[in-house]
Motif scaffolding. Structure first.
Motif, PDB file in Angstrom:
ATOM      1  N   UNK A  66      10.663  -5.795  -4.327  1.00  0.00           N
ATOM      2  CA  UNK A  66       9.620  -6.016  -3.338  1.00  0.00           C
ATOM      3  C   UNK A  66      10.001  -5.698  -1.911  1.00  0.00           C
ATOM      4  N   UNK A  67      11.210  -5.136  -1.686  1.00  0.00           N
ATOM      5  CA  UNK A  67      11.609  -4.727  -0.336  1.00  0.00           C
ATOM      6  C   UNK A  67      12.053  -3.266  -0.357  1.00  0.00           C
ATOM      7  N   UNK A  68      12.178  -2.698   0.838  1.00  0.00           N
ATOM      8  CA  UNK A  68      12.713  -1.341   0.939  1.00  0.00           C
ATOM      9  C   UNK A  68      14.007  -1.373   1.735  1.00  0.00           C
ATOM     10  N   UNK A  69      14.529  -0.223   2.076  1.00  0.00           N
ATOM     11  CA  UNK A  69      15.863  -0.158   2.678  1.00  0.00           C
ATOM     12  C   UNK A  69      15.952  -0.809   4.057  1.00  0.00           C
ATOM     13  N   UNK A  70      14.807  -1.145   4.646  1.00  0.00           N
ATOM     14  CA  UNK A  70      14.831  -1.867   5.921  1.00  0.00           C
ATOM     15  C   UNK A  70      15.362  -3.285   5.767  1.00  0.00           C
ATOM     16  N   UNK A 127       6.268  -6.708   1.413  1.00  0.00           N
ATOM     17  CA  UNK A 127       6.122  -7.015  -0.011  1.00  0.00           C
ATOM     18  C   UNK A 127       4.818  -6.470  -0.576  1.00  0.00           C
ATOM     19  N   UNK A 128       3.695  -6.816   0.032  1.00  0.00           N
ATOM     20  CA  UNK A 128       2.405  -6.472  -0.580  1.00  0.00           C
ATOM     21  C   UNK A 128       2.088  -4.987  -0.457  1.00  0.00           C
ATOM     22  N   UNK A 129       2.822  -4.273   0.412  1.00  0.00           N
ATOM     23  CA  UNK A 129       2.588  -2.833   0.549  1.00  0.00           C
ATOM     24  C   UNK A 129       3.476  -1.987  -0.352  1.00  0.00           C
ATOM     25  N   UNK A 178      -2.903  -7.710  -8.068  1.00  0.00           N
ATOM     26  CA  UNK A 178      -2.011  -7.058  -7.127  1.00  0.00           C
ATOM     27  C   UNK A 178      -0.877  -7.985  -6.706  1.00  0.00           C
ATOM     28  N   UNK A 179       0.056  -7.449  -5.919  1.00  0.00           N
ATOM     29  CA  UNK A 179       1.192  -8.252  -5.462  1.00  0.00           C
ATOM     30  C   UNK A 179       0.711  -9.399  -4.581  1.00  0.00           C
ATOM     31  N   UNK A 180      -0.411  -9.218  -3.917  1.00  0.00           N
ATOM     32  CA  UNK A 180      -0.991 -10.275  -3.078  1.00  0.00           C
ATOM     33  C   UNK A 180      -1.140 -11.590  -3.838  1.00  0.00           C
TER      34      UNK A 180
END
Length: 262
Positions: A31-35, A171-173, A141-143
């Motif tokens: 649920x996260x990216x490299x940021x 997360x939700x995106x 959805x993740x929401x």
């Protein structure tokens, strides 16, 4: 932006620092990216080659149809490291990233000289629990899971800050298909036996307020590996690199120095 075309998947990654410097590879959580790692970077010593990447189905990487296997996620990390010509790296994995680290250490010990298992375990949850989450994301959805995830990810104090909104939005995106795919990979993973055969230097990090991988679970995984070192970051949840970046970087820097990687 850098994209590694690995055939069945294209991974977005960042490669920062001297190309001949000791390499540290970071793998982020579900649920996260490299940021995820942005806040610790200013506190790390200079002279490192820092590689971060978005796993399949996350961030700016491509999103193959779910489900994914843990073997596929491990293979992605392996192929990315081969693509970049990396050897003898330190691999830092948080949550599912820590599962990838364990599998990669078994499959390709030539790639890793040491690893950091952050807020992770050899086995996380049950198939039934993950299936419930997959079904919820399929339905809403993740929401549908976002508020409950925020409670597991962060301490109460952090959840009262305005920064929480940014992490909830991250997360939700994420693509729902990618979240489902990686959830399926976690559901099917039990590394208790294989991780117990590892001998490489290992630092395990837990957050005292972690609702996803509580400290005792992280400690039990660390205990599988001889001479591993276990640390708790107080007042932090599942993502201590976000809540306590200075302390997280201090632990990581000391570990790198101990093993001649700075």
């Amino acid at each position: 932006m850098l994209i590694a075309d690995l055939g069945d998947v294209r991974l977005h990654y960042r490669d920062e620092g001297p190309r001949d410097a000791p390499a540290v590879v970071f793998a982020n959580s579900l649920g996260t990216d490299l940021r995820l790692w942005d806040k610790i970077l200013p506190y790390l010593p200079g002279g490192l080659r820092i590689i971060r990447y978005d796993k399949r189905g996350h961030g700016l990487s491509s999103c193959p149809p779910a489900p994914y296997s843990m073997g596929a996620l491990i293979g992605d990390a392996e192929r990315l490291m081969d693509h970049l010509g990396l050897r003898d790296a330190v691999f830092v994995g948080l949550s599912i990233g820590g599962m990838i680290a364990q599998g990669l250490a078994v499959k390709r010990p030539d790639l890793l000289r040491a690893m950091v298992l952050s807020n992770t375990a050899a086995k996380i949850g049950t198939r039934e629990m993950w299936q419930e989450r997959i079904d919820a994301v399929r339905g809403g959805g993740i929401e549908a899971l976002a508020d409950a995830i925020m409670e597991r990810w962060f301490s109460r104090a952090f959840r009262e800050t305005v920064e929480l909104e940014a992490w909830r939005n991250m997360l939700i995106r994420q693509p729902a298909e990618g979240y489902i795919g990686c959830s399926a990979a976690i559901a099917g993973t039990d590394f208790l036996t294989s991780t117990s055969g590892l001998t490489l230097p290992t630092l395990a990090i837990a957050g005292s307020e972690d609702g996803s991988t509580p400290p005792d679970l992280v400690r039990e995984t660390a205990a599988l590996i001889p001479h591993s070192h276990f640390e708790i970051i107080r007042g932090a949840g599942h993502l201590p690199c976000v809540e306590k970046p200075r302390e997280y970087a201090r632990l990581l820097t000391a570990f790198l120095a101990e093993h001649g990687h700075v």
